[in-house]
Design a protein around this motif. Structure first.
Motif, short mmCIF file in Angstrom:
data_model
loop_
_atom_site.label_atom_id
_atom_site.label_comp_id
_atom_site.label_asym_id
_atom_site.label_seq_id
_atom_site.Cartn_x
_atom_site.Cartn_y
_atom_site.Cartn_z
N ALA A 108 0.83 -1.21 0.00
CA ALA A 108 0.00 0.00 0.00
C ALA A 108 0.86 1.26 0.00
O ALA A 108 0.60 2.21 -0.74
N ARG A 109 1.92 1.24 0.82
CA ARG A 109 2.81 2.40 0.83
C ARG A 109 3.49 2.59 -0.52
O ARG A 109 3.73 3.72 -0.96
N GLY A 110 3.78 1.47 -1.18
CA GLY A 110 4.37 1.56 -2.51
C GLY A 110 3.44 2.19 -3.53
O GLY A 110 3.90 2.70 -4.56
N GLU A 111 2.12 2.15 -3.24
CA GLU A 111 1.14 2.79 -4.11
C GLU A 111 0.88 4.24 -3.71
O GLU A 111 -0.02 4.89 -4.25
N GLY A 112 1.65 4.74 -2.75
CA GLY A 112 1.50 6.13 -2.32
C GLY A 112 0.41 6.35 -1.29
O GLY A 112 -0.01 7.49 -1.07
N ILE A 113 -0.06 5.28 -0.64
CA ILE A 113 -1.13 5.38 0.35
C ILE A 113 -0.52 5.49 1.74
O ILE A 113 0.42 4.76 2.08
N ARG A 114 -1.01 6.40 2.55
CA ARG A 114 -0.56 6.51 3.94
C ARG A 114 -1.16 5.35 4.75
O ARG A 114 -2.35 5.06 4.64
N VAL A 115 -0.33 4.72 5.55
CA VAL A 115 -0.76 3.60 6.39
C VAL A 115 -0.44 3.91 7.84
O VAL A 115 0.70 4.25 8.18
N ARG A 116 -1.43 3.78 8.66
CA ARG A 116 -1.27 4.01 10.10
C ARG A 116 -1.56 2.69 10.82
O ARG A 116 -2.67 2.17 10.74
N TRP A 117 -0.57 2.13 11.50
CA TRP A 117 -0.69 0.85 12.17
C TRP A 117 -1.09 1.08 13.62
O TRP A 117 -0.40 1.78 14.35
N GLU A 118 -2.20 0.47 14.04
CA GLU A 118 -2.67 0.62 15.40
C GLU A 118 -2.67 -0.73 16.11
O GLU A 118 -3.25 -1.70 15.61
N GLU A 119 -2.02 -0.78 17.28
CA GLU A 119 -2.10 -1.97 18.13
C GLU A 119 -3.43 -1.91 18.88
O GLU A 119 -3.50 -1.68 20.08
N ALA A 120 -4.49 -2.15 18.12
CA ALA A 120 -5.84 -1.90 18.62
C ALA A 120 -6.29 -2.92 19.65
O ALA A 120 -7.28 -2.70 20.35
N ARG A 121 -5.58 -4.03 19.74
CA ARG A 121 -5.98 -5.10 20.66
C ARG A 121 -4.86 -5.48 21.61
O ARG A 121 -4.89 -6.55 22.21
N GLY A 122 -3.88 -4.63 21.75
CA GLY A 122 -2.71 -4.94 22.57
C GLY A 122 -2.88 -4.57 24.02
O GLY A 122 -2.14 -3.72 24.54
N GLY A 123 -3.83 -5.16 24.71
CA GLY A 123 -4.04 -4.90 26.12
C GLY A 123 -5.35 -4.18 26.40
O GLY A 123 -6.03 -3.70 25.48
N VAL A 124 -5.70 -4.10 27.68
CA VAL A 124 -6.98 -3.52 28.07
C VAL A 124 -7.11 -2.07 27.65
O VAL A 124 -8.18 -1.60 27.23
N ALA A 125 -6.03 -1.32 27.76
CA ALA A 125 -6.09 0.12 27.45
C ALA A 125 -6.01 0.42 25.96
O ALA A 125 -6.28 1.54 25.54
N ALA A 126 -5.63 -0.59 25.14
CA ALA A 126 -5.39 -0.34 23.72
C ALA A 126 -6.61 0.22 22.98
O ALA A 126 -6.47 1.18 22.22
N PRO A 127 -7.82 -0.33 23.17
CA PRO A 127 -8.96 0.23 22.44
C PRO A 127 -9.22 1.70 22.78
O PRO A 127 -9.54 2.50 21.89
N PHE A 128 -9.08 2.05 24.04
CA PHE A 128 -9.31 3.45 24.44
C PHE A 128 -8.27 4.37 23.82
O PHE A 128 -8.59 5.47 23.35
N ARG A 129 -7.01 3.90 23.83
CA ARG A 129 -5.94 4.71 23.23
C ARG A 129 -6.15 4.85 21.72
O ARG A 129 -5.98 5.94 21.15
N THR A 130 -6.54 3.75 21.07
CA THR A 130 -6.74 3.78 19.62
C THR A 130 -7.90 4.69 19.25
O THR A 130 -7.78 5.55 18.37
N ILE A 131 -9.01 4.51 19.92
CA ILE A 131 -10.21 5.31 19.60
C ILE A 131 -9.97 6.78 19.90
O ILE A 131 -10.36 7.66 19.12
#
Length: 365
Positions: A75-98
């Motif tokens: 995707a990055r090679g196609e010029g698209i910005r990619v944002r990686w979120e550890e959305a499930r990495g622990g109890v606090a992760a969803p709150f931090r992601t959202i």
């Protein structure tokens, strides 16, 4: 048992953090949770010039994460910005992601999602201020989504069975709100970008065909082998098909069709794959990219045998213009477990029956 190398846990420290910082809301904000969703998002992006940022809501299983990393690189090679979120990495992760995504959600002109059944996505939709929505293909689940949307039914995955539990009841209002957001209205445009057949759709829903033009333009044509390949399924892992009967079916298909390689689904268990290798002698391959890209790059068998799944619809499109033949083996009702959803047999038969440009195989053939 052959497999591609998967990233070591130590690699996560750098690459699992956000890989793109977006200071202002993009014209289009997309959320994906699987490699197939990201592939189909790339196909959709190939048809538009919209400013696009992709947010990867990373799953926990290593195979999905590895494939998503590879797809993110494409995707990055196609010029698209990619944002990686550890959305499930622990109890606090969803709150931090959202919390981090809320400003982007409220400012984006269009929201693109890959899984309308995902509770995570449903919550993000509730926070979005966008009136324009696009659902990119998540495989056969897209067929069920459109059918439920047309019938006005709750969004429930086809293999789910039984009464709703406490978590289902807790999230029920959010699921209902998501279904309303995904229903076209006078001031709300909804598009589905899919390679799946769509017989009926609710009024106002725009259905755009995905013909895998991006995949065909970037990869292949593949070199063909003299033997056949078999595509694995996670129907055992989801509790739909009995494991012993599944392995017996794979053994019969391998013998009849000169299969030498078994392409494992990313959710198949290691224990089952070890047993398959021991009992069939097949080379077990864990692909590092979605199978549509693996097949297009090659080498690939002249015949690809599959059980009812997304690939019986997507591979004929991705491999258009080649000599590869796709064959699909129906699921024998006797293979279903006692705990399989009552809808399972009809849904799987529909997946097979609506597939185009494939050869139909009776169970055990």
């Amino acid at each position: 048992m052959a497999r591609t190398a998967s990233p070591r846990p130590s690699e996560a420290s750098a690459r699992d953090r956000r890989t793109a910082t977006v200071k202002s809301a993009p014209a289009t904000l997309a959320f994906v949770e699987s490699p197939v969703q990201l592939l189909n998002l790339l196909e959709w992006a190939h048809t538009t010039t919209m400013d696009l940022t992709v947010v990867v809501l990373s799953p926990l299983d290593p195979m999905s994460r590895g494939q998503l990393r590879r797809m993110a690189e494409l995707a990055r090679g196609e010029g698209i910005r990619v944002r990686w979120e550890e959305a499930r990495g622990g109890v606090a992760a969803p709150f931090r992601t959202i919390g981090g995504l809320t400003p982007l959600l409220r400012g984006a002109g269009r929201i693109v999602i890959g899984d309308p059944f995902s509770r995570y996505v449903q919550l993000l939709l509730a926070l979005s201020g966008s009136r324009d929505l696009t659902v990119v293909d998540d495989g056969t689940a897209t067929m069920e989504f459109i059918a439920q949307l047309t019938a006005g039914e709750p969004l429930v995955r086809w293999h789910r069975r039984g009464r709703r539990g406490p978590r289902d009841l807790l999230f029920a209002p959010m699921a209902s709100a998501a279904r309303r957001r995904l229903t076209p209205a006078r001031r709300r445009a909804v598009e589905v970008f899919s390679s799946m057949p769509v017989a009926d759709a609710p009024p106002g829903l725009t259905v755009t065909a995905n013909d895998f033009a991006w995949t065909r333009s970037r990869f292949g044509p593949p070199r063909l082998t003299r033997t056949s390949d078999l595509v694995g399924t996670s129907l055992v892992e989801t509790g739909v098909v009995d494991q012993d009967l599944y392995i017996a079916a794979v053994t019969g298909l391998a013998r009849t069709h000169r299969v030498t390689r078994y392409f494992a689904h990313r959710r198949e268990s290691t224990e089952k794959l070890h047993r398959l290798h021991a009992e069939t002698g097949l080379e077990i391959v864990r692909p590092d990219l979605p199978l549509e890209l693996i097949a297009r790059r090659g080498p690939i068998g002249r015949t690809i045998v599959s059980f009812p799944s997304t690939v019986v619809h997507t591979l004929p499109l991705a491999l258009a213009g080649t000599e590869v033949r796709v064959a699909v083996c129906d699921i024998d009702p006797a293979w279903l477990t006692d705990t399989a959803s009552p809808r399972a047999q009809g849904f799987l038969a529909g997946v097979t029956g609506t597939a185009r440009d494939v050869q139909r195989l009776a169970p055990g053939v």
